[in-house]
Design a protein around this motif. Structure first.
Motif, PDB file in Angstrom:
ATOM      1  N   MET A   1       0.841  -1.199   0.000  1.00 35.99           N
ATOM      2  CA  MET A   1       0.000   0.000   0.000  1.00 35.99           C
ATOM      3  C   MET A   1       0.876   1.249   0.000  1.00 35.99           C
ATOM      4  SD  MET A   1      -2.804   1.318   2.813  1.00 35.99           S
ATOM      5  CE  MET A   1      -1.546   1.752   4.023  1.00 35.99           C
ATOM      6  N   ALA A   2       0.584   2.139  -0.916  1.00 35.73           N
ATOM      7  CA  ALA A   2       1.309   3.412  -0.982  1.00 35.73           C
ATOM      8  C   ALA A   2       0.519   4.492  -0.241  1.00 35.73           C
ATOM      9  CB  ALA A   2       1.519   3.827  -2.434  1.00 35.73           C
ATOM     10  N   HIS A   3       1.233   5.507   0.209  1.00 34.36           N
ATOM     11  CA  HIS A   3       0.619   6.649   0.892  1.00 34.36           C
ATOM     12  C   HIS A   3       0.779   7.855  -0.029  1.00 34.36           C
ATOM     13  CE1 HIS A   3       0.169   9.011   4.947  1.00 34.36           C
ATOM     14  NE2 HIS A   3      -0.817   9.236   4.112  1.00 34.36           N
ATOM     15  N   ILE A   4      -0.339   8.417  -0.468  1.00 30.81           N
ATOM     16  CA  ILE A   4      -0.326   9.486  -1.466  1.00 30.81           C
ATOM     17  C   ILE A   4      -0.831  10.785  -0.856  1.00 30.81           C
ATOM     18  CG2 ILE A   4      -1.137  10.203  -3.746  1.00 30.81           C
ATOM     19  CD1 ILE A   4      -1.624   7.137  -4.244  1.00 30.81           C
ATOM     20  N   LEU A   5      -0.076  11.840  -1.061  1.00 26.53           N
ATOM     21  CA  LEU A   5      -0.447  13.161  -0.571  1.00 26.53           C
ATOM     22  C   LEU A   5      -1.176  13.934  -1.662  1.00 26.53           C
ATOM     23  CD1 LEU A   5      -0.140  15.344   1.720  1.00 26.53           C
ATOM     24  CD2 LEU A   5       1.842  16.156   0.412  1.00 26.53           C
ATOM     25  N   PHE A   6      -2.384  14.370  -1.377  1.00 28.02           N
ATOM     26  CA  PHE A   6      -3.119  15.276  -2.260  1.00 28.02           C
ATOM     27  C   PHE A   6      -2.950  16.692  -1.705  1.00 28.02           C
ATOM     28  CE2 PHE A   6      -6.568  13.059  -4.939  1.00 28.02           C
ATOM     29  CZ  PHE A   6      -5.808  11.925  -5.115  1.00 28.02           C
ATOM     30  N   VAL A   7      -2.458  17.608  -2.513  1.00 27.81           N
ATOM     31  CA  VAL A   7      -2.326  19.011  -2.111  1.00 27.81           C
ATOM     32  C   VAL A   7      -3.412  19.802  -2.814  1.00 27.81           C
ATOM     33  CG1 VAL A   7      -0.854  21.048  -2.056  1.00 27.81           C
ATOM     34  CG2 VAL A   7       0.152  18.770  -1.757  1.00 27.81           C
ATOM     35  N   LEU A   8      -4.305  20.393  -2.034  1.00 23.29           N
ATOM     36  CA  LEU A   8      -5.420  21.148  -2.584  1.00 23.29           C
ATOM     37  C   LEU A   8      -5.326  22.617  -2.231  1.00 23.29           C
ATOM     38  CD1 LEU A   8      -6.608  18.180  -2.739  1.00 23.29           C
ATOM     39  CD2 LEU A   8      -8.844  19.285  -2.600  1.00 23.29           C
ATOM     40  N   THR A   9      -5.893  23.432  -3.092  1.00 22.71           N
ATOM     41  CA  THR A   9      -5.991  24.862  -2.842  1.00 22.71           C
ATOM     42  C   THR A   9      -6.807  25.146  -1.590  1.00 22.71           C
ATOM     43  OG1 THR A   9      -6.791  26.953  -3.743  1.00 22.71           O
ATOM     44  CG2 THR A   9      -8.006  24.985  -4.378  1.00 22.71           C
ATOM     45  N   GLY A  10      -6.463  26.219  -0.920  1.00 23.20           N
ATOM     46  CA  GLY A  10      -7.276  26.690   0.198  1.00 23.20           C
ATOM     47  C   GLY A  10      -8.130  27.879  -0.190  1.00 23.20           C
ATOM     48  N   HIS A 109      -9.591  26.691 -10.455  1.00 21.32           N
ATOM     49  CA  HIS A 109      -8.947  28.005 -10.510  1.00 21.32           C
ATOM     50  C   HIS A 109      -8.317  28.414  -9.187  1.00 21.32           C
ATOM     51  CE1 HIS A 109     -11.252  28.813 -14.336  1.00 21.32           C
ATOM     52  NE2 HIS A 109     -10.089  29.346 -14.626  1.00 21.32           N
ATOM     53  N   GLY A 110      -8.654  27.710  -8.102  1.00 18.58           N
ATOM     54  CA  GLY A 110      -8.105  28.062  -6.795  1.00 18.58           C
ATOM     55  C   GLY A 110      -6.584  28.159  -6.750  1.00 18.58           C
ATOM     56  N   PRO A 111      -5.855  27.181  -7.313  1.00 23.07           N
ATOM     57  CA  PRO A 111      -4.390  27.259  -7.279  1.00 23.07           C
ATOM     58  C   PRO A 111      -3.815  28.511  -7.938  1.00 23.07           C
ATOM     59  CG  PRO A 111      -5.067  25.033  -7.824  1.00 23.07           C
ATOM     60  CD  PRO A 111      -6.308  25.880  -7.847  1.00 23.07           C
ATOM     61  N   MET A 112      -4.573  29.125  -8.860  1.00 23.01           N
ATOM     62  CA  MET A 112      -4.119  30.369  -9.482  1.00 23.01           C
ATOM     63  C   MET A 112      -4.055  31.486  -8.443  1.00 23.01           C
ATOM     64  SD  MET A 112      -4.071  29.855 -13.021  1.00 23.01           S
ATOM     65  CE  MET A 112      -4.744  31.222 -13.958  1.00 23.01           C
ATOM     66  N   GLU A 113      -4.877  31.359  -7.388  1.00 25.46           N
ATOM     67  CA  GLU A 113      -4.967  32.385  -6.363  1.00 25.46           C
ATOM     68  C   GLU A 113      -3.921  32.198  -5.272  1.00 25.46           C
ATOM     69  OE1 GLU A 113      -6.651  35.841  -4.603  1.00 25.46           O
ATOM     70  OE2 GLU A 113      -7.069  34.950  -6.554  1.00 25.46           O
ATOM     71  N   ASP A 114      -3.767  30.944  -4.783  1.00 30.56           N
ATOM     72  CA  ASP A 114      -2.882  30.764  -3.619  1.00 30.56           C
ATOM     73  C   ASP A 114      -1.622  29.944  -3.891  1.00 30.56           C
ATOM     74  OD1 ASP A 114      -4.240  28.324  -3.835  1.00 30.56           O
ATOM     75  OD2 ASP A 114      -4.812  28.220  -1.717  1.00 30.56           O
ATOM     76  N   LEU A 115      -1.745  28.780  -4.498  1.00 31.51           N
ATOM     77  CA  LEU A 115      -0.568  27.912  -4.665  1.00 31.51           C
ATOM     78  C   LEU A 115       0.466  28.500  -5.623  1.00 31.51           C
ATOM     79  CD1 LEU A 115      -2.228  24.373  -4.717  1.00 31.51           C
ATOM     80  CD2 LEU A 115      -1.208  25.609  -2.782  1.00 31.51           C
ATOM     81  N   ALA A 116       0.015  29.354  -6.526  1.00 30.31           N
ATOM     82  CA  ALA A 116       0.938  29.980  -7.483  1.00 30.31           C
ATOM     83  C   ALA A 116       1.964  30.866  -6.789  1.00 30.31           C
ATOM     84  CB  ALA A 116       0.160  30.797  -8.511  1.00 30.31           C
ATOM     85  N   VAL A 117       1.654  31.299  -5.572  1.00 32.18           N
ATOM     86  CA  VAL A 117       2.561  32.197  -4.841  1.00 32.18           C
ATOM     87  C   VAL A 117       2.888  31.639  -3.456  1.00 32.18           C
ATOM     88  CG1 VAL A 117       1.871  34.271  -6.081  1.00 32.18           C
ATOM     89  CG2 VAL A 117       0.567  33.579  -4.060  1.00 32.18           C
ATOM     90  N   ASP A 118       2.698  30.353  -3.259  1.00 31.07           N
ATOM     91  CA  ASP A 118       2.901  29.736  -1.944  1.00 31.07           C
ATOM     92  C   ASP A 118       4.299  29.123  -1.860  1.00 31.07           C
ATOM     93  OD1 ASP A 118       2.938  27.865   0.257  1.00 31.07           O
ATOM     94  OD2 ASP A 118       0.753  28.021   0.311  1.00 31.07           O
ATOM     95  N   PRO A 119       5.215  29.717  -1.077  1.00 30.50           N
ATOM     96  CA  PRO A 119       6.586  29.203  -1.018  1.00 30.50           C
ATOM     97  C   PRO A 119       6.678  27.824  -0.370  1.00 30.50           C
ATOM     98  CG  PRO A 119       6.274  30.934   0.614  1.00 30.50           C
ATOM     99  CD  PRO A 119       5.045  30.922  -0.235  1.00 30.50           C
TER     100      PRO A 119
END
Length: 230
Positions: A1-10, A109-119
């Motif tokens: 079994m693998a453990h997979i991380l999903f990263v979602l926009t906030g 479209h959420g990642p365009m708002e936050d993840l695009a500039v999230d260090p």
């Protein structure tokens, strides 16, 4: 079994060029199809988001016409309601890449708002690429790659083949002329080898351990490719 991380926009909105806030979040199909594929194969999924906020689904992505009919729309909604990980995200800053076998970024479209500039996300993407672990990024989520650039504008993703939501698709969706910037343009400027398929048709690119998809229709195919690597 693998453990997979999903990263979602906030984010629950995308700020347009005129300053108005376009309601959005993550795109339902881009979470549901990969989540079904990974958990159906017996793998464990953990969700992370900036600040650990419960991600907001883009309501437009729950409509019947966005899912090829009412039956699939209902099935997608059922996946979201049954995904306990989606209601219990961990803060992105608390993620230890060593705990996971793969990383997956759904779009909207959420990642365009936050993840695009999230260090924090940028450092995670850089580490995931260097680790050799499967890294999946679909539709608008490649906006997060922009946060991997250093002060000189150099990114470790430069030269990699990347599929992402196209200018043609953004135009057909009616938002291109309202946007501050277009994803395809920014990715090309970042130095990736952007590859474009037909609008709305499944199109994925696999370059070393980087798995990218152009649009919602690419989500299931992208997950299937990642499963072969796992």
């Amino acid at each position: 079994m693998a453990h997979i991380l999903f990263v979602l926009t906030g984010a629950d909105h995308w700020t347009l060029a005129d300053g108005t806030e376009h309601p959005t979040g993550y795109w339902a199909e881009e979470f549901a199809a990969p989540y079904e594929a990974f958990t159906g194969a017996g793998h464990l999924v953990t969700v992370a988001s900036p600040g650990g906020v419960v991600p907001t689904v883009d309501q437009a992505s729950l409509a019947a016409d966005a899912n090829g009919g009412a039956d699939r729309a209902a099935a997608v909604a059922e996946v979201l309601s049954g995904a306990t990980a989606l209601q219990q995200p961990i803060p992105l800053a608390d993620v230890d890449l060593a705990d996971y076998d793969a990383v997956f970024y759904p779009g909207g479209h959420g990642p365009m708002e936050d993840l695009a500039v999230d260090p924090v996300s940028g450092k995670l993407l850089t580490a995931a690429l260097a680790s050799g672990k499967p890294l999946g990024v679909v539709c608008h989520a490649p906006a997060a790659l922009l946060a991997t650039a250093d002060a000189a504008g150099n990114s470790p993703f430069a030269g990699y083949r990347v599929a992402a939501f196209s200018n043609a698709e953004e135009t057909q969706a009616g938002l291109a002329d309202k946007a501050k910037w277009l994803l395809q343009d920014r990715l090309v400027a970042l130095g990736v080898d952007y590859r474009e398929g037909e609008p709305w048709a499944p199109h994925i690119e696999v370059d070393r351990n980087l798995y990218t998809g152009q649009n919602p229709a690419s989500s299931a195919k992208l997950a299937a490719e990642m499963l072969t690597a796992l």
